[in-house]
Design a protein around this motif. Structure first.
Motif, short mmCIF file in Angstrom:
data_model
loop_
_atom_site.label_atom_id
_atom_site.label_comp_id
_atom_site.label_asym_id
_atom_site.label_seq_id
_atom_site.Cartn_x
_atom_site.Cartn_y
_atom_site.Cartn_z
N ASN A 32 45.37 54.45 33.05
CA ASN A 32 45.37 53.24 33.87
C ASN A 32 43.98 52.68 34.13
O ASN A 32 43.83 51.57 34.64
N ARG A 130 59.79 44.92 38.94
CA ARG A 130 58.38 44.67 38.63
C ARG A 130 58.06 43.19 38.41
O ARG A 130 57.68 42.78 37.30
N PRO A 131 58.18 42.38 39.46
CA PRO A 131 57.85 40.95 39.33
C PRO A 131 56.35 40.72 39.16
O PRO A 131 55.55 41.63 39.33
N LEU A 132 55.98 39.47 38.81
CA LEU A 132 54.57 39.16 38.53
C LEU A 132 54.03 38.05 39.43
O LEU A 132 52.99 37.48 39.15
N ASP A 133 54.76 37.76 40.52
CA ASP A 133 54.37 36.63 41.37
C ASP A 133 52.95 36.78 41.93
O ASP A 133 52.23 35.79 42.07
N ILE A 134 52.52 38.00 42.21
CA ILE A 134 51.19 38.18 42.83
C ILE A 134 50.09 37.89 41.79
O ILE A 134 49.06 37.28 42.11
N HIS A 135 50.35 38.30 40.56
CA HIS A 135 49.40 37.97 39.47
C HIS A 135 49.27 36.45 39.35
O HIS A 135 48.17 35.91 39.26
N ARG A 168 49.68 39.17 48.78
CA ARG A 168 50.67 39.54 49.81
C ARG A 168 50.93 41.04 49.82
O ARG A 168 51.43 41.59 50.79
N SER A 171 48.78 44.79 44.93
CA SER A 171 49.23 45.13 43.57
C SER A 171 48.03 45.52 42.71
O SER A 171 47.01 44.81 42.68
N VAL A 172 48.16 46.64 42.01
CA VAL A 172 47.06 47.12 41.16
C VAL A 172 46.79 46.12 40.03
O VAL A 172 45.67 45.67 39.84
N GLY A 173 47.85 45.76 39.30
CA GLY A 173 47.67 44.87 38.15
C GLY A 173 47.17 43.49 38.57
O GLY A 173 46.31 42.91 37.89
N ASP A 314 53.51 57.45 41.17
CA ASP A 314 53.50 58.11 39.85
C ASP A 314 53.64 59.63 39.94
O ASP A 314 53.92 60.28 38.95
N ILE A 336 57.48 52.02 46.63
CA ILE A 336 56.79 51.11 45.69
C ILE A 336 57.75 50.54 44.66
O ILE A 336 57.84 49.32 44.49
C1 UD1 Z 1 50.14 50.27 38.37
C2 UD1 Z 1 50.12 51.48 37.46
C3 UD1 Z 1 51.37 52.31 37.66
C4 UD1 Z 1 51.57 52.64 39.13
C5 UD1 Z 1 51.50 51.38 39.99
C6 UD1 Z 1 51.52 51.69 41.48
C7 UD1 Z 1 48.85 50.71 35.55
C8 UD1 Z 1 48.87 50.35 34.10
N1 UD1 Z 1 50.03 51.02 36.09
O1 UD1 Z 1 51.26 49.48 37.97
O2 UD1 Z 1 51.23 53.50 36.88
O3 UD1 Z 1 52.83 53.24 39.29
O4 UD1 Z 1 50.27 50.68 39.72
O5 UD1 Z 1 50.50 52.54 41.83
O6 UD1 Z 1 47.82 50.74 36.18
N2 UD1 Z 1 54.72 43.63 42.73
C9 UD1 Z 1 55.28 42.40 43.03
N3 UD1 Z 1 54.76 41.29 42.43
C10 UD1 Z 1 53.71 41.36 41.57
C11 UD1 Z 1 53.15 42.61 41.27
C12 UD1 Z 1 53.67 43.73 41.86
O7 UD1 Z 1 56.22 42.31 43.81
O8 UD1 Z 1 53.27 40.32 41.08
C13 UD1 Z 1 55.27 44.84 43.35
C14 UD1 Z 1 55.90 45.78 42.32
O9 UD1 Z 1 57.24 45.40 42.04
C15 UD1 Z 1 55.81 47.09 43.01
C16 UD1 Z 1 54.47 47.00 43.78
O10 UD1 Z 1 54.20 45.60 43.90
O11 UD1 Z 1 56.85 47.21 43.95
C17 UD1 Z 1 53.33 47.71 43.11
O12 UD1 Z 1 53.11 47.21 41.83
P1 UD1 Z 1 51.66 47.18 41.17
O13 UD1 Z 1 50.66 47.78 42.09
O14 UD1 Z 1 51.42 45.81 40.66
O15 UD1 Z 1 51.86 48.17 39.94
P2 UD1 Z 1 51.39 47.96 38.45
O16 UD1 Z 1 50.04 47.32 38.41
O17 UD1 Z 1 52.49 47.36 37.66
#
Ligand code: UD1
Length: 427
Positions: A32, A130-135, A168, A171-173, A314, A336
């Protein structure tokens, strides 16, 4: 070029459980941490060198996507060299993204480099919606517009700019996308409610080497001052904390004494206390962290997953396997991802006493599990079934075990070196 996305070869893992684990294992570089740096390499129009890079399916899949974008990749002995000088815009189709959830971190870099991005919805493990709204929100604050269709996310910009961004949820990504895009702009971006994971700190360290000035990495407020252009840089991946945690779970469930090379207690923040609470002895000896367990694990009353530094999602499935053979009762709450209890029916088939209720499970530890035929459903869930199989009596066969190749190098061989009876078999 080493394009080989989706190296799925349909394997199974056969384990004769019940052996204690002894010896030493080297923990490979963090998946990661490497994946966002690979994506960020697109922005510097030069050569990026990643050392300590694990040879796992997710890294190969990301190489495949970079090759598709006309970048060159060369991967030898843990050193990945990426040349993005000749990169050209292409849309990123489902066949490229379906193996890799982390393909979402390409949005910021592709948008920065080409002013547009069209990305099929990222795939990867099905552990929730796993939505992408925050990105999308973060990149919109930086000057992008977006639209979504059934299969694709599209973004474009006539020019990104610095901004103030509040997420909000940390989110890691999304934090990674915002940091990467901000680092390539002239001026200061402030990110509030940012993720604090160690992988964010290592990405910031890389972006600083590329020329950005960043303060607050590892806290909820990160300031990024970009200079407009990023230069080429080298990145050294730290050991993978979840891989370290996987070996700790195996020792906790089976008993034994194992040196984790290159790992420190601070790297395992968030789950070290869970293992010590369950009765594991953990200490540093030279360059290695020694983990020892000589009795049945003792179940803690309650554990909840959360954003760093809370207990990582994880590690949840693996701790569930350990708790299945623990003494006493554990309530484990998943906060999560909503679909991360897929191993429960398989653990129950192996004799575990687990009751699933909404986002929580109640585990009443049993003395032993019995070997069984089970199926991998996601990366960490498959690691959890390995943990259970190692602790169980008799033979466990894990079908669809290929998920493990996404995040672990040589897991079966390393466990064998520690005394486990475990074999990978191609189906
Ligand atoms: C990263 C890790 C993954 C880990 C996760 C949480 C990588 C490649 N993957 O995943 O191994 O399990 O962090 O520690 O680094 N969410 C939204 N909207 C968004 C983005 C996220 O609602 O736009 C929610 C997700 O559905 C989830 C939470 O936020 O419930 C955490 O997600 P996020 O931190 O974004 O995880 P990833 O970056 O996908």
């Amino acid at each position: 070029n080493i394009a080989s996305p989706g190296v799925f070869i349909l394997g199974k893992i056969v384990i004769n459980g019940g052996k204690r684990l002894f010896g030493s294992v080297c923990i490979h570089g963090a998946k990661n941490a490497v994946l966002p740096v690979m994506a960020a390499s697109l922005m510097n129009e030069g050569v990026t060198v990643i050392r300590g890079c694990p040879d796992i399916a997710d890294v190969r899949a990301m190489c495949g996507i970079l090759n598709h974008l006309h970048c060159k990749t060369d991967f030898k002995k843990g050193c990945l060299v990426i040349d993005t000088s000749m990169a050209e815009y292409e849309e990123i189709k489902a066949e490229d993204t379906k193996q890799l959830r982390a393909s979402s971190v390409l949005m910021g870099p592709v948008l920065t480099r080409f002013g547009k991005v069209r990305l099929a919805y990222p795939g990867g493990c099905s552990i929730g919606s796993r939505p992408l709204d925050i990105h999308l929100h973060a990149l919109k604050c930086l000057g992008a517009s977006w639209s979504v269709s059934e299969d694709f996310i599209e973004m474009e910009t006539t020019g990104l700019h610095p901004s103030e961004i509040t997420l909000r949820f940390p989110s890691v990504g999304a934090t990674e996308n915002a940091l990467m895009a901000a680092a390539a702009q002239c001026g200061t971006t402030v990110l509030y409610n940012a993720a604090k994971e160690p992988e964010i700190e290592s990405l910031c360290a890389y972006l600083e080497k590329c020329g950005a000035v960043i303060t607050g990495a590892g806290t909820e407020c990160i300031r990024v001052r970009g200079k407009g252009v990023l230069q080429s840089a080298e990145f050294f991946a730290k050991p993978d904390r979840i891989v370290a945690g996987t070996y700790m779970a195996a020792v906790a469930a089976c008993g034994g004494s194992v040196y984790l090379q290159g790992v420190t207690p601070s790297l395992c923040r968030g789950f070290l206390d869970v293992f010590t609470g369950m009765g594991m002895d953990i200490r540093m000896e030279g360059e290695a962290m020694l983990v020892q367990m000589y009795h049945r694990p003792v179940n803690l009353h309650k554990i909840c997953t959360g954003a760093y530094p809370d207990f990582p999602t994880d590690m949840q499935s693996m701790v569930l396997s350990v708790a299945s053979v623990g003494e006493g009762t554990l309530i484990l709450k998943e906060q999560i991802f909503e679909n991360r209890f897929k191993t429960v029916p398989w653990l129950k088939k192996m004799g575990a006493d687990i009751t699933l209720s909404g986002d929580s499970v109640l585990v009443k530890g049993v003395e032993t599990l019995k070997g069984s035929e089970v199926y991998g459903e996601d990366l960490r869930g498959t690691a959890a079934l390995i943990t259970a199989g190692l602790a169980a009596q008799e033979t466990t066969v894990i079908h669809d075990a290929d998920y493990i190749l996404r995040g672990y190098m040589d897991l079966c061989e390393n466990l064998k070196g520690l005394g486990a009876e475990i074999e990978w078999e191609n189906s």
